[in-house]
Design an enzyme around this catalytic site. Structure first.
Site, PDB file in Angstrom:
ATOM      1  N   ASP A 209       8.292  10.845  -0.743  1.00  0.00           N
ATOM      2  CA  ASP A 209       8.295   9.391  -0.740  1.00  0.00           C
ATOM      3  C   ASP A 209       7.974   8.964   0.684  1.00  0.00           C
ATOM      4  O   ASP A 209       8.824   9.028   1.568  1.00  0.00           O
ATOM      5  CB  ASP A 209       9.680   8.874  -1.178  1.00  0.00           C
ATOM      6  CG  ASP A 209       9.796   7.364  -1.063  1.00  0.00           C
ATOM      7  OD1 ASP A 209       8.794   6.708  -0.687  1.00  0.00           O
ATOM      8  OD2 ASP A 209      10.886   6.828  -1.345  1.00  0.00           O
TER       9      ASP A 209
ATOM     10  N   LYS B 131       3.046   2.257   7.594  1.00  0.00           N
ATOM     11  CA  LYS B 131       2.531   2.066   6.239  1.00  0.00           C
ATOM     12  C   LYS B 131       1.998   0.646   6.046  1.00  0.00           C
ATOM     13  O   LYS B 131       1.137   0.416   5.200  1.00  0.00           O
ATOM     14  CB  LYS B 131       3.663   2.351   5.248  1.00  0.00           C
ATOM     15  CG  LYS B 131       3.249   2.451   3.803  1.00  0.00           C
ATOM     16  CD  LYS B 131       4.463   2.825   2.957  1.00  0.00           C
ATOM     17  CE  LYS B 131       4.171   2.893   1.484  1.00  0.00           C
ATOM     18  NZ  LYS B 131       5.393   3.266   0.732  1.00  0.00           N
TER      19      LYS B 131
ATOM     20  N   ASP C 184      10.722  -2.678  -7.742  1.00  0.00           N
ATOM     21  CA  ASP C 184      10.749  -1.803  -6.568  1.00  0.00           C
ATOM     22  C   ASP C 184      10.475  -2.609  -5.297  1.00  0.00           C
ATOM     23  O   ASP C 184       9.325  -2.936  -4.997  1.00  0.00           O
ATOM     24  CB  ASP C 184       9.705  -0.690  -6.765  1.00  0.00           C
ATOM     25  CG  ASP C 184       9.643   0.285  -5.590  1.00  0.00           C
ATOM     26  OD1 ASP C 184      10.358   0.080  -4.584  1.00  0.00           O
ATOM     27  OD2 ASP C 184       8.877   1.266  -5.685  1.00  0.00           O
TER      28      ASP C 184
ATOM     29  N   GLU D 153       4.916   4.602  -6.978  1.00  0.00           N
ATOM     30  CA  GLU D 153       6.363   4.660  -6.744  1.00  0.00           C
ATOM     31  C   GLU D 153       7.188   4.238  -7.969  1.00  0.00           C
ATOM     32  O   GLU D 153       8.110   4.963  -8.353  1.00  0.00           O
ATOM     33  CB  GLU D 153       6.728   3.827  -5.510  1.00  0.00           C
ATOM     34  CG  GLU D 153       6.306   4.539  -4.228  1.00  0.00           C
ATOM     35  CD  GLU D 153       6.189   3.633  -3.016  1.00  0.00           C
ATOM     36  OE1 GLU D 153       6.603   2.463  -3.101  1.00  0.00           O
ATOM     37  OE2 GLU D 153       5.689   4.104  -1.978  1.00  0.00           O
TER      38      GLU D 153
END
Lengths: 175, 637
Positions: free
Chosen positions: B25, B86, B214, B184
């Protein structure tokens, strides 16, 4: 490969969607690239191709208008191109009225009920044409198939209107 | 590898080899790695028994530091310490500056390839991510006691093509084999699907529609999935790849600067270190407010001054409410796309650290009218799902019934006349997918055509994400509208796009593997890899040789097990020819380490085997498809 054969289903417009969906899942369980993630590059590539075909076949048969078009194509029906002019003036006039109906939604006194009413109008008229399409496709004659092509085109007009209505709704009820 | 071993029909030639695989992850704030050990997926720990690795990389004079050690430099050396990389990956400079105007970095490089100036030189966000991946892979190899066959890396479902490609490039830079990029929320659904959703006490619970909400540090995803007998079919996905817990922090920072700025002496521009300190305090406040009704924020200012203020939960909620509402609007759109109403949702799964914020929980609960599932740690659930999938993809569970059918989050199309976008693949199409559309020339005698690939939902080119441009040249001169140019879009199971174009009558073709304009060029990656090696030329050769040897092994294994299972589909002559091809492959692979042409020899031997088995592979696939349906209809009777 023919899409109906791919899923081992009868070549028919009326389709058991749950049967289609379970056949689709069974096929993807054998052909999906995830099943070949540790295999050779050649097999991985083949899996991507097969899996993409299965996905496309599923989307085509799942959607009634695409399914109708696929059947007509299968029967070698001469389909007028999207750009070809439309002969039915009465239908076109009515489409313009429906467009106006959608444009006026935002200024309606009671927006909620106006939207509901518009949706009902579109749904009812879509359904009437859709029943026509079902009957034409069952007839199995060149003449009926040519007519079916025209009905599919008309139904696409309704599909666009329905999308337009959704867009307007989103604008009206957002924020 | 002296003799070719042939196993029992239907059995793998290597029945007991357990391939080491892991799920990563790669988060905005934190990253984790997990693996399946004796049937159980669990996160892997570092030497200090921590599983969470802060996604922070610090470029110090003598070393590149990752994780908690890097975090220690966050305030004191903000410019050289990259956090939340990210958020920058796969984005243009303009995009970054507009979204995050107060980042403490010095950007260099050009519009499409923004780099960060550090004391170790220019660093691309892809390189930052690759350091995090390297650190995690090293941890896994240490914990599992061997080399990893491959990993599954998770990405936000709403990541566009450029962001996905950049993530894969980061893995390449780190020298890690990627089995799959996995969305994800889908990973989280897998983690839950095998656990609570299929538990016996919930009736029919492994069938039905679930929603995965999420909210991570930097991204928000909502996915609607239908679960049916091990199949996880994503019906629709939505979100915002620039909305997360970090944005809650930014709102708090902006509030502090705007309202208390003069009083506290906080007037922008502030020093990078002060900006970083503000962010840390805001994040601290957010975390405290999950359990407290108010929090005291302390700042140490230049000249040994300090400043203290109080933030209440009500005030914090008020600040973030618009962002939470924005996530709910995305939920509504995803449900609409899936043609599902909230009543049909049997379970809502919460993923991501930011779902700990009480307002997020209560708003999601209100919207879906049910208490969301939080039984698996929202920080770990994605890594655990990825580990489960990695174990399957590596081939450790040949009888697994699990199948993930995912979708592309954003429509793909090309530019047509008047700056309009013609969509070729609509959003929420199941992948892999291949779609073609025909276009024609605009002018008489036109011999070239510019193809501009875009991603997004809007009608105008300017409102969509530009992915790539390429040209199709050598179209035979014809009258306007006479040429038929077929543009084909192919999206693979990682959600990555390839585009080809061909003029039909002349068969003039142009091909592009859409390398997004905002990522790294292939040559840059090779250069970076070479730079990172002490003995560049030799190391690079060794690495390429090893890659070819691995591929040779895969080819051998898969052709052997194919022959064992379905060899009877072939004539003896074909079987013998394939066997010869395999012997040759074994032979050149064995000699490859000593031969200067080793890499090329293996490549050629593989190509030869591929050619010999192309028809066989196709036959097998078709026969297994037929069998799947035969078994299927028997089941139904």
């Amino acid at each position: 490969m023919n899409y109906f054969d791919l899923f081992a289903l009868p070549h028919s417009f009326s389709l058991d969607l749950s049967q289609l969906s379970s056949a689709f899942q069974a096929l993807q369980k054998t052909a999906h690239p995830d099943k070949f993630a540790h295999a050779s590059a050649q097999e991985q590539l083949l899996a991507v191709q097969k899996s993409a075909t299965i996905n496309d076949a599923y989307q085509t048969l799942k959607n009634p208008l695409k399914r109708a078009e696929y059947i007509l194509l299968e029967r070698d029906t001469d389909m007028p191109s999207e750009q070809a002019s439309f002969q039915d003036n009465f239908f076109l006039m009515h489409q313009m009225e429906l467009h106006e109906m959608l444009e006026e939604l935002s200024t309606a006194d009671d927006v909620d009920s106006a939207v509901d009413q518009a949706r009902e109008t579109l749904d009812t008229e879509f359904q009437t044409l859709f029943i026509q399409l079902e009957q034409l496709l069952q007839t199995h004659s060149n003449e009926a198939d040519t007519k079916a092509c025209e009905v599919v085109r008309k139904l696409k007009f309704y599909q666009k209107l329905q999308l337009e209505l959704e867009r307007i709704e989103e604008q009206l009820f957002d924020d | 590898m002296a003799l070719l071993q042939i196993a029992e029909p239907g059995q793998s030639t290597v029945p007991h080899e357990h391939r080491l695989a892991a799920g990563i992850d790669l988060g905005t704030t934190n990253s984790l790695i997990a693996s399946v050990k004796s049937g159980l997926a669990e996160t892997l720990l570092d030497d200090n028994n921590r599983d969470i690795l802060p996604s922070v990389v610090s470029y110090q004079a003598d070393a590149i530091v990752v994780g908690d050690d890097a975090k220690a430099f966050a305030v004191s050396d903000a410019e050289n310490t990259i956090i939340s990389a990210k958020r920058l990956i796969g984005r243009s400079l303009n995009d970054i500056e507009q979204k995050y105007p107060n980042l403490p970095y010095q950007f260099v490089g050009n519009e499409n390839h923004p780099n960060i100036q550090t004391r170790q030189g220019e660093i691309n966000p892809v390189q930052v991510s690759s350091e995090i991946l390297k650190s995690l892979a090293k941890r896994a190899e240490h914990a599992l006691g061997g080399e990893l066959t491959g990993v599954v890396i998770t990405v936000p479902a709403y990541f566009d093509d450029a962001q996905r490609q950049s993530t894969k490039d980061a893995a390449k830079l780190a020298g890690i084999e990627v089995l799959r990029l996995l969305n994800e929320p889908t990973a989280a659904a897998v983690a839950y699907g095998l656990d609570s959703l299929s538990s016996a006490d919930q009736k029919n619970s492994n069938e039905g529609v679930i929603a995965v909400y999420d909210l991570g540090g930097g991204t928000f995803d909502i996915s609607i999935l239908r679960l049916n007998k091990g199949v996880f079919e994503v019906l629709a996905t939505g979100g915002d790849s620039a909305l997360g817990g970090d944005d809650f922090d930014l709102l708090v920072v902006d509030y502090l600067v705007k309202n208390l700025g003069e009083e506290a002496g906080l007037v922008r521009p502030l020093s990078p270190s002060l900006e970083r300190q503000l962010l840390q305090q805001a994040c601290f406040a957010k975390e405290q407010l999950t359990t407290q009704s108010s929090v005291e924020v302390k700042l140490s200012l230049p000249n040994n001054n300090s400043f203290t203020t109080t933030i209440t939960k009500e005030h914090f909620d008020q600040l973030i409410k618009p962002l939470v509402s924005k996530t709910l609007r995305a939920c509504r759109r995803a449900l609409k796309d899936a043609q599902i109403t909230t009543d049909e949702i049997i379970e809502v799964v919460m993923v991501g650290g930011s779902t700990r914020v009480p307002l997020v929980r209560s708003e999601v609960e209100n919207y879906f009218k049910r208490t969301p599932l939080t039984s698996i740690d929202p920080d770990k659930v994605v890594a655990i799902g990825a580990a489960i999938q990695a174990d399957i993809l590596a081939g450790n569970k040949p009888d697994s019934d699990i199948l993930l059918l995912d979708v592309i989050p954003l429509s793909l199309g090309i530019e047509t006349m008047g700056g309009l976008v013609e969509k070729i693949i609509p959003r929420n199409t199941t992948i892999p997918v291949a779609k073609a559309q025909e276009f024609t020339t605009f002018k008489d005698g036109q011999t070239a055509m510019a193809i501009h690939v875009l991603q997004g939902e809007r009608e105008l080119v300017d409102d969509c994400r530009s992915l790539a441009r390429f040209e199709l040249r050598g179209i035979p001169p014809m009258t306007a509208g006479a040429a038929h140019i077929r543009v084909t879009f192919k999206v693979d199971a990682d959600g990555l796009l390839k585009v080809t174009a061909m003029e039909k009558s002349s068969k003039v073709a142009a091909y592009i593997e859409v390398k997004p304009a905002f990522g790294l060029e292939e040559s840059q990656i090779t250069q970076m890899l070479t730079d990172s090696m002490s003995n560049a030329e030799q190391d690079m050769q060794a690495r390429m040789l090893k890659e070819q040897q691995v591929e040779a092994k895969r080819v051998l294994e898969s052709v052997q097990s194919a022959l064992a299972a379905d060899g009877d589909l072939l004539t003896e002559e074909v079987r013998n020819n394939i066997a010869k091809g395999l012997f040759n492959l074994v032979d050149v692979t064995q000699k490859s380490a000593e031969s200067v042409t080793g890499i090329k020899d293996i490549e050629e031997a593989i190509a030869q085997v591929d050619k010999l088995t192309a028809h066989f592979a196709e036959l097998r696939m078709d026969s297994s498809i037929r069998q799947a349906l035969a078994g299927h209809s028997v089941d139904e009777i």
